[in-house]
Design an enzyme around this catalytic site. Structure first.
Site, mmCIF file in Angstrom:
data_model
loop_
_atom_site.group_PDB
_atom_site.id
_atom_site.type_symbol
_atom_site.label_atom_id
_atom_site.label_comp_id
_atom_site.label_asym_id
_atom_site.label_seq_id
_atom_site.Cartn_x
_atom_site.Cartn_y
_atom_site.Cartn_z
ATOM 1 N N GLU A 132 -5.758 -4.352 11.011
ATOM 2 C CA GLU A 132 -4.747 -3.297 11.159
ATOM 3 C C GLU A 132 -5.074 -2.433 12.374
ATOM 4 O O GLU A 132 -5.842 -1.469 12.260
ATOM 5 C CB GLU A 132 -4.747 -2.396 9.924
ATOM 6 C CG GLU A 132 -4.400 -3.077 8.635
ATOM 7 C CD GLU A 132 -3.813 -2.068 7.635
ATOM 8 O OE1 GLU A 132 -2.661 -2.250 7.255
ATOM 9 O OE2 GLU A 132 -4.501 -1.104 7.285
ATOM 10 N N GLY A 148 2.253 2.799 10.770
ATOM 11 C CA GLY A 148 3.161 3.897 10.418
ATOM 12 C C GLY A 148 4.282 4.128 11.401
ATOM 13 O O GLY A 148 4.844 5.216 11.467
ATOM 14 N N HIS A 201 -9.740 1.401 4.688
ATOM 15 C CA HIS A 201 -8.473 1.654 5.398
ATOM 16 C C HIS A 201 -8.719 2.703 6.485
ATOM 17 O O HIS A 201 -9.497 3.642 6.296
ATOM 18 C CB HIS A 201 -7.400 2.123 4.411
ATOM 19 C CG HIS A 201 -6.045 2.154 5.022
ATOM 20 N ND1 HIS A 201 -5.623 3.181 5.843
ATOM 21 C CD2 HIS A 201 -5.023 1.267 4.978
ATOM 22 C CE1 HIS A 201 -4.396 2.917 6.262
ATOM 23 N NE2 HIS A 201 -4.017 1.768 5.754
ATOM 24 N N ASN A 256 0.870 -1.187 0.000
ATOM 25 C CA ASN A 256 0.000 0.000 0.000
ATOM 26 C C ASN A 256 0.906 1.237 0.000
ATOM 27 O O ASN A 256 1.420 1.635 1.034
ATOM 28 C CB ASN A 256 -0.891 -0.032 1.252
ATOM 29 C CG ASN A 256 -1.748 1.217 1.383
ATOM 30 O OD1 ASN A 256 -1.862 2.000 0.440
ATOM 31 N ND2 ASN A 256 -2.353 1.398 2.565
ATOM 32 N N TRP A 257 1.069 1.812 -1.175
ATOM 33 C CA TRP A 257 1.971 2.964 -1.287
ATOM 34 C C TRP A 257 1.368 4.231 -0.687
ATOM 35 O O TRP A 257 2.053 5.248 -0.565
ATOM 36 C CB TRP A 257 2.302 3.235 -2.763
ATOM 37 C CG TRP A 257 3.237 2.244 -3.395
ATOM 38 C CD1 TRP A 257 3.713 1.081 -2.855
ATOM 39 C CD2 TRP A 257 3.804 2.337 -4.705
ATOM 40 N NE1 TRP A 257 4.536 0.450 -3.751
ATOM 41 C CE2 TRP A 257 4.619 1.201 -4.897
ATOM 42 C CE3 TRP A 257 3.702 3.267 -5.740
ATOM 43 C CZ2 TRP A 257 5.316 0.970 -6.080
ATOM 44 C CZ3 TRP A 257 4.404 3.045 -6.917
ATOM 45 C CH2 TRP A 257 5.205 1.907 -7.084
ATOM 46 N N LYS A 258 0.066 4.171 -0.380
ATOM 47 C CA LYS A 258 -0.638 5.365 0.116
ATOM 48 C C LYS A 258 -0.430 6.526 -0.869
ATOM 49 O O LYS A 258 -0.421 6.283 -2.070
ATOM 50 C CB LYS A 258 -0.175 5.698 1.540
ATOM 51 C CG LYS A 258 -0.324 4.480 2.467
ATOM 52 C CD LYS A 258 -0.127 4.790 3.902
ATOM 53 C CE LYS A 258 -0.319 3.522 4.731
ATOM 54 N NZ LYS A 258 -0.211 3.764 6.162
ATOM 55 N N GLU A 275 -7.117 5.158 7.388
ATOM 56 C CA GLU A 275 -6.853 6.556 6.994
ATOM 57 C C GLU A 275 -8.023 7.131 6.205
ATOM 58 O O GLU A 275 -8.218 8.344 6.180
ATOM 59 C CB GLU A 275 -5.523 6.634 6.212
ATOM 60 C CG GLU A 275 -4.343 6.454 7.160
ATOM 61 C CD GLU A 275 -3.083 5.885 6.535
ATOM 62 O OE1 GLU A 275 -2.986 5.842 5.299
ATOM 63 O OE2 GLU A 275 -2.198 5.462 7.300
ATOM 64 N N GLY A 297 2.658 -0.853 4.478
ATOM 65 C CA GLY A 297 2.683 0.565 4.125
ATOM 66 C C GLY A 297 4.093 1.041 3.843
ATOM 67 O O GLY A 297 4.661 0.758 2.782
ATOM 68 N N SER A 329 3.127 -1.511 10.700
ATOM 69 C CA SER A 329 4.570 -1.536 10.946
ATOM 70 C C SER A 329 5.218 -2.891 10.673
ATOM 71 O O SER A 329 6.072 -3.343 11.432
ATOM 72 C CB SER A 329 4.866 -1.060 12.375
ATOM 73 O OG SER A 329 4.394 0.264 12.539
HETATM 74 P P1 PGA Z 1 2.556 0.750 7.791
HETATM 75 O O1 PGA Z 1 1.112 0.960 7.124
HETATM 76 O O2 PGA Z 1 3.104 -0.538 7.258
HETATM 77 O O3 PGA Z 1 3.341 1.949 7.379
HETATM 78 O O4 PGA Z 1 2.325 0.683 9.269
HETATM 79 C C1 PGA Z 1 0.232 -0.099 6.998
HETATM 80 C C2 PGA Z 1 -1.080 0.389 6.465
HETATM 81 O O5 PGA Z 1 -1.512 1.495 6.832
HETATM 82 O O6 PGA Z 1 -1.712 -0.292 5.641
#
Ligand code: PGA
Length: 255
Positions: free
Chosen positions: A164, A170, A94, A9-11, A96, A233, A212
């Site tokens: 998650e 993050g 997600h 997931n490159w966001k 976010e 992420g 993470s």
């Molecule tokens: P992260 O993000 O690996 O940077 O914790 C995971 C995600 O939000 O899907």
């Protein structure tokens, strides 16, 4: 036997198209080494690689999709449009996006639309924080039930659940969830699904973890956490680090 899965997931990264092309090419190269793992990369839609359809080892994912098909929905992109570009997997709900106001009802509609296009939805669930009275479990049950109620058994076999916990997202590997606690959570999720659809459906369902995941903790999380893969992420923005995660997943037997 189904493969374990790792989704990048490159966001909203990277900043420039050239960087995206380079990252995609490096990820593509890494992915070629891992035949036992299903690998999906979900860039911002605007960076979808032009030559994508030629690629067998790396599947294309989207970070969201709207529930409509075409029409008056300014700013939205539909599942059908994504499918037509070669997308096979869509991340939904997600944290976010939920933080921006996306609620369970909207996520459920989007899930229906993705299934209608015969694509694979990755349903994200996860508590923001843990309270001593364990109310967060009720919160997770609601997230699961609102998205998964009234689905066919066939659709249930397609959906992947990404657990998650928001508090673990993050950060760095040391802040990820403890693998044994993750195991407890996968059992909990399976129990909720067993209550809805029976043991067979629950046992066949893929539950993956996100929060993470890095090269250093991937093996332990997979081995002791009872998950079928990861939603990655920040570590997916570095092809070397992502390759280490893939290598850890490749070592574990599939479900
Ligand atoms: P992260 O993000 O690996 O940077 O914790 C995971 C995600 O939000 O899907």
């Amino acid at each position: 036997m189904s493969k374990n899965i790792v989704i990048a997931n490159w966001k909203m990264n990277p900043e420039k198209s050239l960087q995206a092309t380079k990252l995609y090419q490096a990820t593509f190269k890494k992915a070629g080494k891992f035949k036992k793992t299903e690998i999906v990369v979900a860039p911002p839609n605007i960076y979808f690689p032009q030559n994508f359809k030629k690629n067998k080892n790396l599947k294309l994912g989207a970070q969201d999709a709207f529930f409509g098909v075409t029409g008056s929905s300014t700013g939205e992109v539909s599942s059908l449009m994504l499918k037509n570009l070669g997308v096979t997997h869509v991340i939904l709900g997600h944290s976010e996006r939920r933080a921006l106001g996306e609620g369970n009802d909207l996520i459920s509609k989007k899930l229906t639309a993705v299934l209608k296009e015969s694509m694979t939805p990755i349903l994200c669930i996860g508590e923001r924080e843990r309270d001593p009275g364990a109310q967060y479990l009720t919160f997770l049950i609601e997230q699961l039930k609102s998205a998964l109620s009234n689905r066919s058994k066939k659709d249930m076999g397609t959906i992947i659940i990404a657990y998650e916990p928001v508090w673990a997202i993050g950060k760095t590997a040391v802040d990820a969830m403890d693998a044994h606690k993750l195991h407890v959570m996968t059992i909990f999720i399976q129990k909720v699904i067993t209550g809805m659809y029976g043991r067979e459906v629950a046992a066949a369902m893929k539950i993956i973890y996100g929060g993470s995941v890095e090269g250093s903790n991937a093996f332990n999380l997979l081995h002791n956490g009872n998950v079928s893969g990861f939603l990655v992420g920040h570590a997916s923005l570095d092809a070397e680090e992502f390759g280490e995660i893939l290598s850890a997943v490749e070592q574990k037997k599939n479900k």
